[in-house]
Every structure is written in structure tokens, then in C-alpha cells.
Write an enzyme that holds these catalytic residues in place. Structure first.
Site, PDB file in Angstrom:
ATOM      1  N   ASP A   5      32.233   1.561  -4.891  1.00  0.00           N
ATOM      2  CA  ASP A   5      31.584   2.640  -4.152  1.00  0.00           C
ATOM      3  C   ASP A   5      30.484   3.196  -5.059  1.00  0.00           C
ATOM      4  O   ASP A   5      30.679   3.345  -6.256  1.00  0.00           O
ATOM      5  CB  ASP A   5      32.640   3.699  -3.829  1.00  0.00           C
ATOM      6  CG  ASP A   5      32.102   4.872  -3.030  1.00  0.00           C
ATOM      7  OD1 ASP A   5      30.877   5.008  -2.943  1.00  0.00           O
ATOM      8  OD2 ASP A   5      32.921   5.650  -2.528  1.00  0.00           O
ATOM      9  N   ASP A  59      39.013   0.725   3.526  1.00  0.00           N
ATOM     10  CA  ASP A  59      39.650   1.247   2.316  1.00  0.00           C
ATOM     11  C   ASP A  59      40.060   2.682   2.587  1.00  0.00           C
ATOM     12  O   ASP A  59      39.481   3.346   3.442  1.00  0.00           O
ATOM     13  CB  ASP A  59      38.685   1.219   1.125  1.00  0.00           C
ATOM     14  CG  ASP A  59      37.714   2.392   1.164  1.00  0.00           C
ATOM     15  OD1 ASP A  59      37.911   3.350   0.386  1.00  0.00           O
ATOM     16  OD2 ASP A  59      36.773   2.383   1.993  1.00  0.00           O
TER      17      ASP A  59
END
Length: 376
Positions: free
Chosen positions: A92, A271
């Protein structure tokens, strides 16, 4: 990276495919355990691989940049070598962490100034240096730098933020294309669709992201407090626009029911911290529903946690024993519950894939949503 679409469900928009990376193949739909600081909390890498059957895990740019730092990661040979995980990793970009640090950051056109949550030191993230940071971390899939807008969010702010995210994406792609990975394997950049919960903005953003022709695409800025139906509406709007021959990643989602519904809308990758965070608080997900293991009703239940999903932890340990460990605040409770919850999530997306390939996903999904939404 290469994505092969194997099968599309005739009664929904669900898909089964394979993402090929230099660190191995990922069968979709897939759930990716979150290893924020280079570790999935309370879980060994061997357990991730052999018990949970994870195919890809996440790391976080913001946290890894601050600690252990890029110098350590580079000396180690990247995050794979540092933490011993030999399968794919996605990072990320830190956009969500910047969003959550609203009191200690300033967003400008050139990037974001923020203070470390560790020691208060000041740092500057730009689209360019976030690409460089993720190159150094060494993820197989790296995310574009974006702003994740809150919910609720005024239309004007959402529009301006989205447009800036698009400008940042152009800079991310430029930097990514002029640099190379450091450790001898290929890396892939995913852009992120934004636009809050406004249809016209989501449409505009999805069209812009699709036009950049990257190898995969992500949907951000959802599951930040908006009603589930609104999340589904925005997700379907975007998946109808994003190219069918590229994997679609819905960031930060969510509950088992959320995941099943969004698989039905054409999402391939997910996720969420929920399975491990809830595990540490005594909430377990099972094939028949969710349970609070602290409740008295489990005190003398000597059945396995969830034999239906298989695996060592879920079949070997009893609910009564796990309740005892949880009430006693034993560290092992968090380990058992975390491994179980992640095993359940991977089992769930694996089952979804099997039913997509078998052609009966839509019927199975409706039945399973009811089950996983039941409090036992």
C-alpha cells in the site's frame, strides 16, 4: 505480471483467474492478509504458507519507511529476504495512513508533509519518492500514491481530491517507468480509482484509470464508513468500466459478506485487517457464522473451532480451550484466533473460486452470505 481470466460466471459478474508474478502465481478471487510492518500480526510465515495457504501478503509503505527504514530493507535485499516470505507481496502506498493522520499532515499539490506517529519527526511523501520507496521495499505489486477521502465528504472536496489523485498518478507512472527494480525481478504498478460516493466522479475516475493501461487496477476510498449498499453500488459502477482483462483490487474490504458480494460484482483481490484485529478481540469467523469466543456458551464446547474448513488450528483446538486462553489473556489465544480467521478467509475465497468454476457461484453465494452474517 500477467493476468489470465479463466472463467466468468453467467449469473453474476464473478470471475476466476490467475495472476502470474515472479514470486509465484495467485489464483483469484483472492484475499491478501495484511502484514503492515512486515509481519502479519501473531502469525509465522510458515503458518501463513502451510496452514492459512496465503498466496500473497501486504506490506505498508508508511510503516516500513519509518521502521525498520529503507537502509535496512535494502541491505537485506528487499522485504522478501528481510521477512522470509517467498511468495508475492503487495505494498500500500501510504495514502490511507496519511488519510488517517488527519491531525498531523498537510496535503499539497507536490505531496504530503506528515509527522511520524513514532517520534514526531517530519517527513515528505511525493508521488515520485513513494515509487522509489516501494521499489526499495521490493513489492511485486506497488500502489500509486493517492488521497483517500473520508466519509462523509463534500462533493467539491471529493472532486478536487480525485483530480489531484489523477495528477499524482501521472507522476507516479512517469517515475515508475523511468526506474527499475533493485532486486532482479519485475514489479507492477496499480492505479487507484477514487471519487468518494459520487457516481459521476467514480465514473470519471474509473475511465481515467482505465485509460492509463496499467497491468492491474484498484478501487480505493470505500469501506471508510459509508453504508454497505453504497459501497456495492460504487463498486459495481467501477467494475463495469475497468477493463475485464486486468485484475481488480478492492482496497480494505471487508467482512466475509462484503467479500462475497463484491466477488459477485467482478472484484478479484481483497485485503482487510479485520480477520486478525477481530481475532485479537475474541471474534471468530466460521463457515456457519461468527462467534464471540468470550461468551459463556463456549465454556464447555469441546468441538473444534471449525472442522469444516480443515487445517490444523481450526480442527485441533476446541472452542472451550480457546475461550479459556482468551479469558486468561494468554498470547496463544491471539495466535490461534488469528490463524483460524485468516484460514477461514482464504477458505472462503477458495470456495468462491471453486463455485465460479463449477458454474453455481450465484446460488452458493446467496446461501453463504446468510450463513457468515449469522451470530452464533
Amino acid at each position: 505480471m500477467k493476468f489470465t481470466l479463466e472463467y466468468s460466471d453467467s449469473k453474476s459478474k464473478a470471475r476466476a483467474g490467475v495472476v502470474k508474478t515472479d514470486h509465484g502465481d495467485i489464483q483469484t478471487p483472492i484475499f491478501m492478509p495484511v502484514g503492515t510492518a512486515g509481519s502479519v500480526k501473531a502469525v509465522h510465515q510458515r503458518e501463513l504458507d502451510q496452514d492459512i495457504k496465503a498466496q500473497i501478503i501486504l506490506g505498508n509503505t508508511y510503516h516500513l519507511y519509518l521502521r525498520p527504514g529503507l537502509d535496512v530493507l535494502e541491505k537485506a535485499g528487499g522485504l522478501h529476504k528481510f521477512n522470509g516470505w517467498e511468495k508475492p507481496i503487495l505494498t500500500d502506498s501510504g495514502g490511507y495512513q496519511v488519510f488517517s493522520l488527519s491531525g498531523t499532515r498537510k496535503i499539497k499539490e507536490d505531496g504530503v508533509m506528515f509527522k511520524s506517529h513514532i517520534d514526531g519527526s517530519k517527513h515528505h511523501f511525493t508521488p515520485e519518492n513513494v515509487m522509489d520507496i516501494q521499489r526499495t521495499i521490493g513489492a511485486d505489486i506497488i500502489m500509486a500514491f493517492d488521497e483517500c477521502t473520508p466519509y462523509p465528504c463534500e462533493y467539491g472536496y471529493a472532486r478536487n481530491s480525485m483530480e489531484m489523485t489523477h495528477r499524482w498518478l501521472t507522476r507516479c507512472i512517469g517515475r515508475f517507468d523511468e526506474t527499475e527494480g533493485k532486486y532482479g525481478y519485475n514489479q507492477t504498478l496499480f492505479p487507484i480509482v477514487q471519487g468518494s460516493v459520487y457516481k459521476d466522479l467514480r465514473t470519471q475516475s474509473a475511465e481515467f484509470i482505465a485509460s492509463t493501461n496499467q497491468q492491474g487496477n484498484a478501487i480505493g476510498g470505500l469501506s471508510v464508513g459509508e453504508p454497505a449498499e453504497m459501497m456495492y453500488e460504487m463498486t459495481e459502477l467501477v467494475t463495469d468500466i475497468l477493463p475485464k482483462d486486468k485484475p481488480r483490487y478492492l482496497m480494505g474490504v471487508g467482512t466475509p459478506a462484503n467479500i462475497l458480494e463484491c466477488i459477485a460484482l467482478g472484484v478479484d483481490m481483497f485485503d482487510c485487517v479485520m480477520p486478525t484485529r477481530n481475532a485479537r478481540n475474541g471474534m471468530l469467523f466460521t463457515s456457519e457464522g461468527f462467534i464471540n469466543i468470550r461468551n459463556e456458551k463456549w465454556k464447555d464446547d469441546f468441538t473444534g473451532i471449525d472442522p469444516a474448513i480443515g487445517g490444523y488450528v481450526s480442527t485441533f483446538y476446541t472452542k472451550a480451550y480457546l475461550r479459556h486462553l482468551t479469558i486468561s489473556k494468554e498470547i496463544l489465544a491471539a495466535q490461534i484466533a488469528s490463524i483460524h480467521n485468516l484460514s477461514f478467509y482464504l477458505w472462503l475465497v477458495g470456495q468462491a473460486r471453486e463455485h465460479i468454476l463449477a458454474g453455481d457461484f450465484a446460488v452458493w453465494k446467496d446461501q453463504m452470505v446468510k450463513k457468515v452474517s449469522t451470530r452464533l
